[in-house]
Design a protein around this motif. Structure first.
Motif: not given
Length: 169
Positions: A149-150, A153-158
């Motif tokens: 998932k990383w 669908e990476p976390e893009m909040a940054w």
């Protein structure tokens, strides 16, 4: 597309025709595979670079687009409207879409097709297709989706400003 368009695709005569189209497409594409130049599909070169005149190239591009639309409509007509055992695989197609290129490039890097020329024969293409189906199915399974998932669908909040930072700016 609107819901009524999908309703048209779900009519029984359309579904029967779709099944025929998709079943006929398999041997057709296996027959065409050895002579088909993938840049026509990827649209990564001009028609002149691929050895076609402008008129013939425009015709072939139009045929490819219409064929793609027909195959997509045929596929969508056969997608069930209810949850089934394979619904979870459909939810994970992003993983297969993003990662299948690594398998293809890995096979090219390892010279799989050069070392095993029988894979380019008719029986070999059937084997390659079955292996590709198995690999894509595996890539769409929940354990693979969770493990990768990383990547898919990476976390893009940054990458986005937080509301407080936006108010201060």
């Amino acid at each position: 597309m609107k819901p009524e368009h999908f309703a048209l695709l779900r009519r029984r005569p359309v579904r029967i025709a779709s099944a025929v189209v998709l079943v006929a497409a398999v041997p057709f594409f296996h027959w065409q595979a050895p002579t088909f130049y993938l840049n026509w599909f990827y649209r990564s070169r001009s028609v002149q670079e691929m050895g076609a005149g402008v008129g013939w190239g425009m015709f072939l591009v139009a045929v490819l687009f219409v064929g793609t639309l027909v195959l997509c409509a045929a596929f969508l007509s056969l997608v069930p409207g209810t949850r089934r055992w394979f619904t979870v695989l459909g939810a994970g197609t992003i993983c297969g879409y993003v990662l299948h290129g690594f398998l293809i490039r890995g096979a090219e890097y390892l010279d799989v097709f050069k070392d095993h020329p029988w894979l380019t024969t008719d029986p070999g293409r059937v084997v390659v297709t079955l292996v590709a189906l198995a690999a894509m199915t595996l890539l769409c399974t929940p354990p693979v989706r969770k493990a990768l998932k990383w990547v898919t669908e990476p976390e893009m909040a940054w990458a986005f400003r937080k509301d407080e930072a936006a108010k201060q700016a």
